[in-house]
Motif scaffolding. Structure first.
Motif, PDB file in Angstrom:
ATOM      1  N   LEU A 170       5.098   8.147  -3.353  1.00  0.00           N
ATOM      2  CA  LEU A 170       3.662   7.967  -3.211  1.00  0.00           C
ATOM      3  C   LEU A 170       3.406   6.895  -2.174  1.00  0.00           C
ATOM      4  O   LEU A 170       3.921   5.787  -2.282  1.00  0.00           O
ATOM      5  CB  LEU A 170       3.037   7.557  -4.541  1.00  0.00           C
ATOM      6  CG  LEU A 170       1.534   7.202  -4.502  1.00  0.00           C
ATOM      7  CD1 LEU A 170       0.700   8.431  -4.183  1.00  0.00           C
ATOM      8  CD2 LEU A 170       1.118   6.595  -5.837  1.00  0.00           C
ATOM      9  N   SER A 171       2.622   7.248  -1.111  1.00  0.00           N
ATOM     10  CA  SER A 171       2.288   6.290  -0.062  1.00  0.00           C
ATOM     11  C   SER A 171       0.774   6.188   0.058  1.00  0.00           C
ATOM     12  O   SER A 171       0.058   7.193  -0.045  1.00  0.00           O
ATOM     13  CB  SER A 171       2.882   6.735   1.278  1.00  0.00           C
ATOM     14  OG  SER A 171       4.293   6.740   1.228  1.00  0.00           O
ATOM     15  N   TYR A 172       0.288   4.985   0.288  1.00  0.00           N
ATOM     16  CA  TYR A 172      -1.146   4.757   0.429  1.00  0.00           C
ATOM     17  C   TYR A 172      -1.377   3.777   1.575  1.00  0.00           C
ATOM     18  O   TYR A 172      -0.702   2.752   1.673  1.00  0.00           O
ATOM     19  CB  TYR A 172      -1.731   4.195  -0.859  1.00  0.00           C
ATOM     20  CG  TYR A 172      -3.225   3.954  -0.786  1.00  0.00           C
ATOM     21  CD1 TYR A 172      -4.124   5.018  -0.807  1.00  0.00           C
ATOM     22  CD2 TYR A 172      -3.716   2.658  -0.673  1.00  0.00           C
ATOM     23  CE1 TYR A 172      -5.490   4.799  -0.720  1.00  0.00           C
ATOM     24  CE2 TYR A 172      -5.082   2.429  -0.598  1.00  0.00           C
ATOM     25  CZ  TYR A 172      -5.965   3.496  -0.616  1.00  0.00           C
ATOM     26  OH  TYR A 172      -7.319   3.273  -0.536  1.00  0.00           O
ATOM     27  N   ASP A 173      -2.337   4.103   2.451  1.00  0.00           N
ATOM     28  CA  ASP A 173      -2.666   3.278   3.611  1.00  0.00           C
ATOM     29  C   ASP A 173      -4.186   3.171   3.686  1.00  0.00           C
ATOM     30  O   ASP A 173      -4.884   4.177   3.834  1.00  0.00           O
ATOM     31  CB  ASP A 173      -2.101   3.933   4.881  1.00  0.00           C
ATOM     32  CG  ASP A 173      -2.401   3.150   6.147  1.00  0.00           C
ATOM     33  OD1 ASP A 173      -3.288   2.258   6.123  1.00  0.00           O
ATOM     34  OD2 ASP A 173      -1.745   3.416   7.167  1.00  0.00           O
ATOM     35  N   PHE A 174      -4.709   1.932   3.572  1.00  0.00           N
ATOM     36  CA  PHE A 174      -6.145   1.720   3.644  1.00  0.00           C
ATOM     37  C   PHE A 174      -6.472   0.972   4.928  1.00  0.00           C
ATOM     38  O   PHE A 174      -6.176  -0.213   5.081  1.00  0.00           O
ATOM     39  CB  PHE A 174      -6.624   0.917   2.433  1.00  0.00           C
ATOM     40  CG  PHE A 174      -8.108   0.659   2.434  1.00  0.00           C
ATOM     41  CD1 PHE A 174      -8.999   1.674   2.144  1.00  0.00           C
ATOM     42  CD2 PHE A 174      -8.603  -0.604   2.744  1.00  0.00           C
ATOM     43  CE1 PHE A 174     -10.363   1.438   2.151  1.00  0.00           C
ATOM     44  CE2 PHE A 174      -9.965  -0.846   2.752  1.00  0.00           C
ATOM     45  CZ  PHE A 174     -10.858   0.176   2.457  1.00  0.00           C
ATOM     46  N   LYS A 175      -7.064   1.714   5.909  1.00  0.00           N
ATOM     47  CA  LYS A 175      -7.511   1.157   7.174  1.00  0.00           C
ATOM     48  C   LYS A 175      -6.408   0.414   7.935  1.00  0.00           C
ATOM     49  O   LYS A 175      -6.675  -0.537   8.664  1.00  0.00           O
ATOM     50  CB  LYS A 175      -8.706   0.215   6.951  1.00  0.00           C
ATOM     51  CG  LYS A 175      -9.945   0.908   6.449  1.00  0.00           C
ATOM     52  CD  LYS A 175     -11.116  -0.057   6.361  1.00  0.00           C
ATOM     53  CE  LYS A 175     -12.389   0.675   5.922  1.00  0.00           C
ATOM     54  NZ  LYS A 175     -13.551  -0.251   5.844  1.00  0.00           N
ATOM     55  N   GLU A 176      -5.176   0.830   7.748  1.00  0.00           N
ATOM     56  CA  GLU A 176      -4.021   0.213   8.394  1.00  0.00           C
ATOM     57  C   GLU A 176      -3.956  -1.286   8.132  1.00  0.00           C
ATOM     58  O   GLU A 176      -3.391  -2.054   8.910  1.00  0.00           O
ATOM     59  CB  GLU A 176      -4.033   0.489   9.903  1.00  0.00           C
ATOM     60  CG  GLU A 176      -3.911   1.960  10.248  1.00  0.00           C
ATOM     61  CD  GLU A 176      -3.796   2.197  11.746  1.00  0.00           C
ATOM     62  OE1 GLU A 176      -3.991   1.235  12.522  1.00  0.00           O
ATOM     63  OE2 GLU A 176      -3.525   3.343  12.135  1.00  0.00           O
ATOM     64  N   LYS A 177      -4.506  -1.684   6.973  1.00  0.00           N
ATOM     65  CA  LYS A 177      -4.458  -3.085   6.565  1.00  0.00           C
ATOM     66  C   LYS A 177      -3.595  -3.271   5.322  1.00  0.00           C
ATOM     67  O   LYS A 177      -2.761  -4.175   5.254  1.00  0.00           O
ATOM     68  CB  LYS A 177      -5.862  -3.621   6.266  1.00  0.00           C
ATOM     69  CG  LYS A 177      -6.817  -3.662   7.438  1.00  0.00           C
ATOM     70  CD  LYS A 177      -8.169  -4.199   6.979  1.00  0.00           C
ATOM     71  CE  LYS A 177      -9.183  -4.194   8.106  1.00  0.00           C
ATOM     72  NZ  LYS A 177     -10.520  -4.705   7.639  1.00  0.00           N
ATOM     73  N   TYR A 178      -3.819  -2.404   4.354  1.00  0.00           N
ATOM     74  CA  TYR A 178      -3.150  -2.536   3.068  1.00  0.00           C
ATOM     75  C   TYR A 178      -2.277  -1.302   2.848  1.00  0.00           C
ATOM     76  O   TYR A 178      -2.762  -0.172   2.866  1.00  0.00           O
ATOM     77  CB  TYR A 178      -4.173  -2.677   1.942  1.00  0.00           C
ATOM     78  CG  TYR A 178      -5.250  -3.692   2.262  1.00  0.00           C
ATOM     79  CD1 TYR A 178      -4.937  -5.042   2.391  1.00  0.00           C
ATOM     80  CD2 TYR A 178      -6.566  -3.283   2.462  1.00  0.00           C
ATOM     81  CE1 TYR A 178      -5.926  -5.975   2.704  1.00  0.00           C
ATOM     82  CE2 TYR A 178      -7.560  -4.202   2.775  1.00  0.00           C
ATOM     83  CZ  TYR A 178      -7.234  -5.551   2.903  1.00  0.00           C
ATOM     84  OH  TYR A 178      -8.194  -6.461   3.218  1.00  0.00           O
ATOM     85  N   LEU A 179      -0.994  -1.547   2.642  1.00  0.00           N
ATOM     86  CA  LEU A 179      -0.008  -0.465   2.557  1.00  0.00           C
ATOM     87  C   LEU A 179       0.702  -0.529   1.211  1.00  0.00           C
ATOM     88  O   LEU A 179       1.044  -1.617   0.729  1.00  0.00           O
ATOM     89  CB  LEU A 179       1.020  -0.587   3.688  1.00  0.00           C
ATOM     90  CG  LEU A 179       0.450  -0.820   5.101  1.00  0.00           C
ATOM     91  CD1 LEU A 179       1.573  -1.117   6.073  1.00  0.00           C
ATOM     92  CD2 LEU A 179      -0.356   0.390   5.552  1.00  0.00           C
ATOM     93  N   LEU A 180       0.957   0.617   0.637  1.00  0.00           N
ATOM     94  CA  LEU A 180       1.647   0.682  -0.645  1.00  0.00           C
ATOM     95  C   LEU A 180       2.542   1.910  -0.671  1.00  0.00           C
ATOM     96  O   LEU A 180       2.117   2.999  -0.277  1.00  0.00           O
ATOM     97  CB  LEU A 180       0.644   0.743  -1.805  1.00  0.00           C
ATOM     98  CG  LEU A 180       1.241   0.869  -3.216  1.00  0.00           C
ATOM     99  CD1 LEU A 180       1.969  -0.421  -3.578  1.00  0.00           C
ATOM    100  CD2 LEU A 180       0.153   1.168  -4.240  1.00  0.00           C
ATOM    101  N   THR A 181       3.763   1.722  -1.109  1.00  0.00           N
ATOM    102  CA  THR A 181       4.703   2.832  -1.281  1.00  0.00           C
ATOM    103  C   THR A 181       5.401   2.672  -2.628  1.00  0.00           C
ATOM    104  O   THR A 181       5.860   1.579  -2.981  1.00  0.00           O
ATOM    105  CB  THR A 181       5.764   2.842  -0.167  1.00  0.00           C
ATOM    106  OG1 THR A 181       5.117   2.965   1.098  1.00  0.00           O
ATOM    107  CG2 THR A 181       6.736   4.006  -0.352  1.00  0.00           C
ATOM    108  N   ALA A 182       5.475   3.747  -3.391  1.00  0.00           N
ATOM    109  CA  ALA A 182       6.157   3.737  -4.684  1.00  0.00           C
ATOM    110  C   ALA A 182       7.088   4.946  -4.758  1.00  0.00           C
ATOM    111  O   ALA A 182       6.733   6.048  -4.331  1.00  0.00           O
ATOM    112  CB  ALA A 182       5.149   3.778  -5.827  1.00  0.00           C
TER     113      ALA A 182
END
Length: 465
Positions: free
Chosen positions: A1-13
């Motif tokens: 699972l990857s999440y990118d918010f406005k190329e500021k906040y990144l999360l990968t699980a």
């Protein structure tokens, strides 16, 4: 699972489910999660005032687990061994019948070893991305260590493979890179530096020790490395020495503090003086201490590339520091075996000739059979691993039918800067590494005269259409 918010906040699980038939049913599957997060600070509006010199800044953190199932097959079963179990019948023992014995004590509960690592770091680019810097701090715990249990008198065969113990590595890694250009001269330089501390936290045994094998340096030598709580894994264990007995007067003066009797009644000039650590008047296992660590404290590297009007140079070097190697190019069980010339040159052969290396002796002797610091050497080094110099003729002949025509010369393993007297300071040798059933993969840094790395010179031509 990857999440990118406005190329500021990144999360990968990530969640891994790994299965292995090396373990019994009910223990075959391991669950290994991981998660990573990043914050690109330079994409925040409040950082715009720094954009003139700070081009990129990212903070990041991660945590995750991985599994290891690298053990012998079927250790959870009561398997049989046919090796060396023949029976001989008949009046002249000429009838051979193959027998068998249990191969090992089975352990149906053996399961995955887990490595758990935490990283915190940042990446930064400044000065129009010419200077790039990365930093990582880490802590890595190896839990439920897969290791052979210490043999018991009740086993009657090979002991079982078990889970247990905890090994911790902590440290940091840095990368610094500079990209530059002055007129026709283009260049970049990259330096890496890492620090690591290795420590055994827990060992599942009554004395908190996993013992290494005997007869590693040669026949007749005792255990020389071990895994013990509070120490680096595979540290060298033996006697400290305080010089060589130079004459009869020194022999007579080397006596026990309790009764004034000599430590060894057969001591002679040229013998080693072993340190009586606990001052009990005996030289025994209670006097053995940590005499070396095979794990480097520091690992570093350097790389640079230069390009000037078709001429180019590439350099790569790497090194390690803060560790020791156990080295032995001599035999202690038979004087008929070969020695290196170094042993002959450095030996004690008269008063004042050596205060570290003892006299040579015909046959076995404690001077060489006792594992001591005379075998331990600092192994710091820096190696020029690659040097390439070349020229691209496209710069000289623009209308040639090739997009590239390069003539180059390269040298690999060109030179090693070190004070280590052996053939190669980069020793990653485990004493049983050639054994497919290696029971001591955590032992390392032992030099028994392994073939060194070759030095290679290359002249080449590259043509690209």
């Amino acid at each position: 699972l990857s999440y990118d918010f406005k190329e500021k906040y990144l999360l990968t699980a990530v969640m891994r489910f790994d299965g292995s038939s090396n373990f019994d049913r009910g223990h075959r599957w391991g669950e290994f999660p991981s998660v990573a997060a990043g914050w690109v600070i330079t994409n925040e509006s409040f950082m715009e005032s720094l954009s003139g010199w700070l081009n990129f800044l990212k903070l990041r953190a991660s945590w995750g687990q991985n599994g290891n199932q690298d053990i012998q097959k079927f250790v959870y079963l009561s398997s049989l061994s046919l090796e060396g179990q023949n029976y001989f019948f008949g009046p002249d023992h000429s009838i051979i019948t193959v027998g068998s014995t249990p191969a090992r004590v089975p352990n149906p509960n053996v399961s995955w070893e887990t490595s758990e690592q935490t990283n915190i770091g940042f990446d930064m680019n400044v000065l129009n991305n010419k200077l790039q810097f990365s930093f990582d701090w880490y802590k890595k715990d190896t839990k439920d260590w897969l290791i052979k249990k210490i043999s018991s008198a009740m086993d009657g065969t090979e002991p079982p493979i078990v889970n247990g113990g905890l090994i911790r590595n902590t440290g940091f890694e840095t990368v610094l890179r500079w990209n530059g250009q002055t007129g026709s001269l283009k260049y970049n330089v990259t330096g890496t530096f890492a620090y690591n501390k290795n420590k055994v936290i827990e060992v599942p045994s009554s004395d908190s020790i996993f013992h290494g094998p005997a007869n590693v340096l040669s026949q007749g030598t005792s255990e020389m490395f071990r895994a013990e709580a509070g120490f680096p894994v595979g540290y060298f264990w033996g006697y400290e020495t305080e010089g060589v007995l130079q004459n009869d007067a020194e022999v007579a003066a080397w006596v026990r503090p309790d009764n004034g009797q000599p430590y060894f009644r057969d001591a002679k000039p040229g013998d080693l003086k072993f340190v009586d650590q606990n001052k009990d008047g005996k030289i025994d296992d209670k006097d053995k201490v940590m005499i070396g660590n095979p794990h480097p404290d520091f690992i570093f590297g350097l790389q640079f590339n230069i390009d000037y009007k078709g001429f180019y140079l590439q350099f790569t070097g790497n090194g390690q520091a803060g560790h020791q190697i156990a080295k032995n190019y001599r035999s202690v069980d038979s004087y008929r075996h070969n020695y290196t010339k170094e042993v002959y040159d450095q030996r004690w052969h008269g008063e004042g000739t050596s205060d570290k290396y003892p006299r040579l002796y015909r046959g076995g002797h404690r001077n060489y059979q006792y594992i001591s610091d005379i075998y331990i050497y600092n192994a710091d080094f820096f190696r020029i691993s690659n040097l390439t110099i070349g020229y691209n003729f496209k710069q000289l002949i623009r209308k040639m039918p090739f997009s590239e025509l390069r003539l180059y010369g390269a040298a690999k393993n060109l030179h090693t800067f070190t004070k280590y007297p052996g053939m190669d300071p980069e020793v990653g040798y485990s004493p049983t590494s050639s054994d497919p059933n290696n029971n001591f993969p955590w032992g390392s840094g032992i030099d028994l005269g392994l073939y060194p790395q070759s030095r290679t010179f290359i002249i080449g031509l590259i043509i690209t259409y």
